[in-house]
Design a protein around this motif. Structure first.
Motif, short mmCIF file in Angstrom:
data_model
loop_
_atom_site.label_atom_id
_atom_site.label_comp_id
_atom_site.label_asym_id
_atom_site.label_seq_id
_atom_site.Cartn_x
_atom_site.Cartn_y
_atom_site.Cartn_z
N ASP A 198 0.88 -1.16 0.00
CA ASP A 198 0.00 0.00 0.00
C ASP A 198 0.92 1.20 0.00
O ASP A 198 1.76 1.35 0.88
N SER A 226 0.72 -4.75 2.55
CA SER A 226 -0.70 -5.09 2.72
C SER A 226 -0.94 -6.59 2.59
O SER A 226 -1.98 -7.08 3.01
N ILE A 256 1.11 -7.86 10.18
CA ILE A 256 -0.08 -7.99 9.35
C ILE A 256 -0.82 -9.25 9.76
O ILE A 256 -0.22 -10.19 10.29
N ARG A 266 -3.84 -11.99 5.54
CA ARG A 266 -3.18 -11.24 4.48
C ARG A 266 -1.97 -11.98 3.92
O ARG A 266 -1.22 -11.46 3.11
#
Length: 149
Positions: free
Chosen positions: A82, A110, A138, A142
């Motif tokens: 991102d 991300s 994360i 993901r």
């Protein structure tokens, strides 16, 4: 059986010196093979990061860690980023800061996709997912780990 009988007869006729010489030759061949095999492993990890971008360095390091976990030397890693349009190329250390917040560079990971040997094995999948989740902050949802065919 004729060849085996010939070999058996020749082996009986060998003197003690010849057997010792034969064993020494085999041991030397095995030692050379062992050291050459280990040398190729160590030379592949000597990589200069000075010419790599921070993202390439991070991808290389993740791939190297996954190779160690999965026992594969050809794992493939895709990192999804991102990134805001106004952000600059991040430094290596800022990639870790940016993974859970948008601190200095507005760049964060991300998601990560991994393809490796034994990736379909539950233990390997959990170990890789747990490592990546903890290092980059994360969620496990993901991170995708797949096995090679």
């Amino acid at each position: 059986m004729f060849i085996f009988d010939k070999f058996k007869e020749k082996f009986k006729n060998l003197r003690h010196k010849e057997v010792v010489f034969f064993v020494i030759i085999i041991v030397l061949i095995l030692l050379v093979w062992f050291f050459m095999k280990n040398q190729t492993k160590t030379t592949s990890t000597n990589v200069s990061f000075s010419n790599m971008s921070a993202k390439d360095e991070l991808t290389y390091r993740i791939t190297d860690a996954i190779n160690a976990i999965s026992g594969d030397n050809n794992s493939k890693v895709i990192i999804y980023w991102d990134r805001n349009e106004n952000s600059t190329e991040p430094s290596f250390s800022s990639l870790f800061e940016g993974s859970s917040s948008t601190a200095d560079n507005n760049t964060k990971i991300s998601g990560i996709a991994v393809v490796c040997k034994n990736g379909n094995n539950a233990e390997t999948k959990v170990r890789i997912t747990f490592m990546l989740s903890n290092v980059f902050g994360i969620g496990a949802n993901r991170i995708s780990v797949y096995g090679k065919k």
